[in-house]
Design a protein around this motif. Structure first.
Motif, PDB file in Angstrom:
ATOM      1  N   ILE A   1      -1.655 -10.408   8.700  1.00  0.00           N
ATOM      2  CA  ILE A   1      -0.870  -9.814   7.616  1.00  0.00           C
ATOM      3  C   ILE A   1      -1.194 -10.565   6.332  1.00  0.00           C
ATOM      4  O   ILE A   1      -1.246 -11.795   6.333  1.00  0.00           O
ATOM      5  N   ARG A   2      -1.433  -9.832   5.280  1.00  0.00           N
ATOM      6  CA  ARG A   2      -1.664 -10.476   3.984  1.00  0.00           C
ATOM      7  C   ARG A   2      -1.679  -9.401   2.915  1.00  0.00           C
ATOM      8  O   ARG A   2      -2.271  -8.351   3.087  1.00  0.00           O
ATOM      9  N   MET A   3      -0.988  -9.632   1.793  1.00  0.00           N
ATOM     10  CA  MET A   3      -0.989  -8.633   0.728  1.00  0.00           C
ATOM     11  C   MET A   3      -2.401  -8.378   0.226  1.00  0.00           C
ATOM     12  O   MET A   3      -2.817  -7.249   0.058  1.00  0.00           O
ATOM     13  N   THR A   4      -3.142  -9.459  -0.017  1.00  0.00           N
ATOM     14  CA  THR A   4      -4.475  -9.327  -0.612  1.00  0.00           C
ATOM     15  C   THR A   4      -5.521  -9.974   0.300  1.00  0.00           C
ATOM     16  O   THR A   4      -5.908 -11.115   0.081  1.00  0.00           O
TER      17      THR A   4
ATOM     18  N   PHE B   1      -1.867  -4.875   5.236  1.00  0.00           N
ATOM     19  CA  PHE B   1      -2.264  -5.340   3.900  1.00  0.00           C
ATOM     20  C   PHE B   1      -1.871  -4.337   2.817  1.00  0.00           C
ATOM     21  O   PHE B   1      -1.426  -3.228   3.107  1.00  0.00           O
ATOM     22  N   SER B   2      -2.077  -4.748   1.549  1.00  0.00           N
ATOM     23  CA  SER B   2      -1.865  -3.808   0.456  1.00  0.00           C
ATOM     24  C   SER B   2      -3.023  -3.714  -0.533  1.00  0.00           C
ATOM     25  O   SER B   2      -3.071  -2.765  -1.314  1.00  0.00           O
TER      26      SER B   2
ATOM     27  N   GLU C   1      -1.584   0.029   6.070  1.00  0.00           N
ATOM     28  CA  GLU C   1      -1.605  -0.341   4.656  1.00  0.00           C
ATOM     29  C   GLU C   1      -0.365   0.109   3.906  1.00  0.00           C
ATOM     30  O   GLU C   1       0.249   1.126   4.207  1.00  0.00           O
ATOM     31  N   HIS C   2      -0.031  -0.713   2.937  1.00  0.00           N
ATOM     32  CA  HIS C   2       1.193  -0.545   2.147  1.00  0.00           C
ATOM     33  C   HIS C   2       0.838  -0.723   0.671  1.00  0.00           C
ATOM     34  O   HIS C   2      -0.321  -0.917   0.335  1.00  0.00           O
ATOM     35  N   SER C   3       1.841  -0.700  -0.187  1.00  0.00           N
ATOM     36  CA  SER C   3       1.649  -1.110  -1.579  1.00  0.00           C
ATOM     37  C   SER C   3       2.166  -2.546  -1.722  1.00  0.00           C
ATOM     38  O   SER C   3       2.884  -3.048  -0.851  1.00  0.00           O
TER      39      SER C   3
END
Lengths: 260, 287
Positions: B49-52, B71-72, B101-103
């Motif tokens: 898991i990681r936003m970027t 991720f986003s 994927e998410h924002s």
């Protein structure tokens, strides 16, 4: 366009920068939006408030950040807040005047794709980076500006995937809280939505560009505004400021230490 | 209670095949040293898991550590694509990679929900976006007071959060300064947490209201100077932009990538060894 004394990239960035004014609160995407916003800050809009999604509010970088969270953004900001806070208190709550975005592809209603091109979602031909902050920037800002180069790969009749919403035909405004995308600035000219259909229509050409060129670079049947304007030529001061900004950026980012 | 230990011990104690990891750091304080240690220990089938998911997850995905990515935004900031990430999604190399994927706003809200002990987060998100159609973790909820329909998304509750910070004291209290990103929420949302730090000091001297993680929410603290390289640690060193640009060439080709990882990560003992290996290569290239 060498004979004009500037490049199509330069006129695009300069045309975008002119739209920003002192006091506007602008949520800035990395790349061309950041270049245009910082050019404006160095010229006619020193008090424009730049917000980057890393949580920096009122950032005043001297060089263009390579990433959305460069250290200089934090050092020059009025406030540095966490990522949940920037999206909740500042963006979602409606404190942003302009969401300024780049895009991989748009359609005639200003919907943006930055997710997949071709194939299926699970097995795409090209996997793009994804949403980042854009879906909420596009719908929570009072208005959105989009900047991208115009050609048949980027201006398409139908998007494979809508990452971030623009207008919907027949559903004016839809659930977007602000005005949605109000302008698309390209290397050829400027497009604004037709007030009735909300379809993006050519409303200005940059100097030396023809309507035929703009049509040939558009994947939908591009309509032209009744009063087509010509973007004023870049001034010497604008060009000098932009080139100086890029030169400073190049010097700063090229010379980073390899020592950790 | 935080235990001060080696990074090797922290990773081998908490990170197992199939673990759900959140490695955070929003362009700043990215835990590269910890990512390398996971690669060295050969972990597989991780949910990452990681936003970027930038260079660090590109390396872990390319080395076959992950079976699932949440991720986003997956790119090399300011440079371009992540080639290992794209190769995994487009061609299942070196292994199939499921994605969710998410924002950014959503991921931040999901961490907040996890940190708050709530089952889901609410946000005014995804209006007009296709993303929810492809993601079972995104739904909607109607406000009981106003009737507004809002996005509802499942809380994140990773097994282990891994972050990098500037300082810890000998008890394991951690100080994060500069762009603090989502790290506090990631740690509080996770069952366990590993924090690598630039230095362990006698006194933290944290300013009032600073972002401090108390020692009793941190499992392991590991002193790894330079452990966020090639990202940066505010007050210690700046981002190595030339490395991030060079990564584009290294990661573009499978064989070049594997050779690089083998030379600099798999056959080095630790992060200090990795840095020595990079420096040797740079010296050789510059005569």
């Amino acid at each position: 366009m060498a004979e004009l004394g500037y490049t199509s990239n330069e006129i695009m960035t300069i045309a975008a920068s002119r739209r920003l004014a002192d006091g506007m609160v602008c949520f800035v995407g990395i790349g061309m939006p950041s270049a245009a916003a910082n050019l404006a800050r160095s010229l006619h809009a020193p008090e424009v408030v730049l917000i980057y999604e890393s949580g920096t509010i009122g950032a005043r970088p001297t060089v263009l950040p390579l990433s959305i969270g460069d250290g200089e953004l934090a050092e020059t900001a009025d406030a540095v807040v966490s990522v949940p806070e920037i999206f909740r208190y500042w963006l979602q709550a409606g404190r942003v005047d302009v969401g300024f975005l780049g895009a991989a592809q748009i359609d005639k209603y200003g919907n943006i794709n930055t997710t997949v091109i071709g194939g299926t979602y699970d097995s795409p031909q090209v996997r793009l980076p994804g949403a980042g902050g854009a879906p909420e920037i596009a719908t929570a800002s009072k208005e959105t500006w989009i900047i991208l180069k115009q050609n048949k790969r980027t201006f398409v009749e139908k998007l494979h995937f809508v990452t971030s919403a623009g207008h919907r035909p027949g559903a004016h405004g839809s659930a977007i809280r602000g005005r949605g995308p109000t302008v698309v600035i390209t290397d050829l000219g400027v497009l604004t939505p037709d007030p009735e259909t909300m379809e993006f229509t050519l409303s200005a050409l940059h100097p030396g560009v023809t309507v035929e060129q703009a049509r040939a670079a558009t994947g939908w049947e591009l309509k032209v505004a009744l009063h087509l304007e010509i973007t004023p030529e870049p001034t010497a001061a604008e060009l000098a400021a932009l080139r100086d900004l890029y030169a400073r950026t190049e010097a700063a980012h090229g010379s980073a230490s390899t020592e950790g | 209670m935080a235990e001060i230990t080696t990074l090797r011990n922290a990773i081998s104690s908490l990170v197992h095949d199939g673990s759900i990891l959140a490695m955070e750091g929003f362009t700043h304080l990215i835990p590269f040293a910890a990512g390398h240690e996971v690669i060295r220990q050969g972990r597989k089938s991780l949910t990452l898991i990681r936003m970027t998911p930038d260079l660090i997850y590109d390396q872990m995905i390319g080395m076959g550590c992950a079976s699932r990515l949440v991720f986003s935004w997956g790119g090399n900031p300011g440079v371009g694509s992540l080639h290992r990430f794209r190769d995994a999604i487009q061609n299942s190399w070196p292994a199939p990679l499921a994605i969710e994927e998410h924002s950014h706003a959503d991921m931040a809200a999901r961490y907040q929900a996890g940190a708050s002990g709530l089952p889901f987060a609410v946000l005014r998100g995804y209006v007009g976006s296709d993303i929810p159609q492809y993601n079972a973790s995104i739904s909607s909820v109607t406000c009981p007071f106003t009737g507004e329909v809002l996005a509802a998304t499942r809380a994140l509750t990773p097994d282990v959060a891994i972050i990098h910070a500037q300082k810890a004291d000998r008890k394991g209290n951690v100080l994060i300064q500069g762009i603090t990103g989502i790290q506090k929420e990631a740690v509080l949302a996770s069952k366990k947490a590993i924090v690598t730090v630039e230095e362990i000091v006698d006194h933290l001297d944290a300013p009032m209201n600073a972002c401090v993680l108390p020692f009793w929410v941190v499992t392991y603290v590991c002193e790894v100077p330079g452990g966020a390289f090639p990202s940066y640690a505010h007050g210690y060193y700046s981002r190595d932009n030339s490395f991030c640009k060079a990564w584009d060439g290294i990661a573009r080709d499978r064989a070049t990538f594997m050779a690089w990882m083998h030379e600099h990560v798999l056959t080095t003992e630790d992060f200090a060894g990795f840095k020595r290996s990079l420096n040797r290569e740079a010296e050789a290239q510059h005569g």
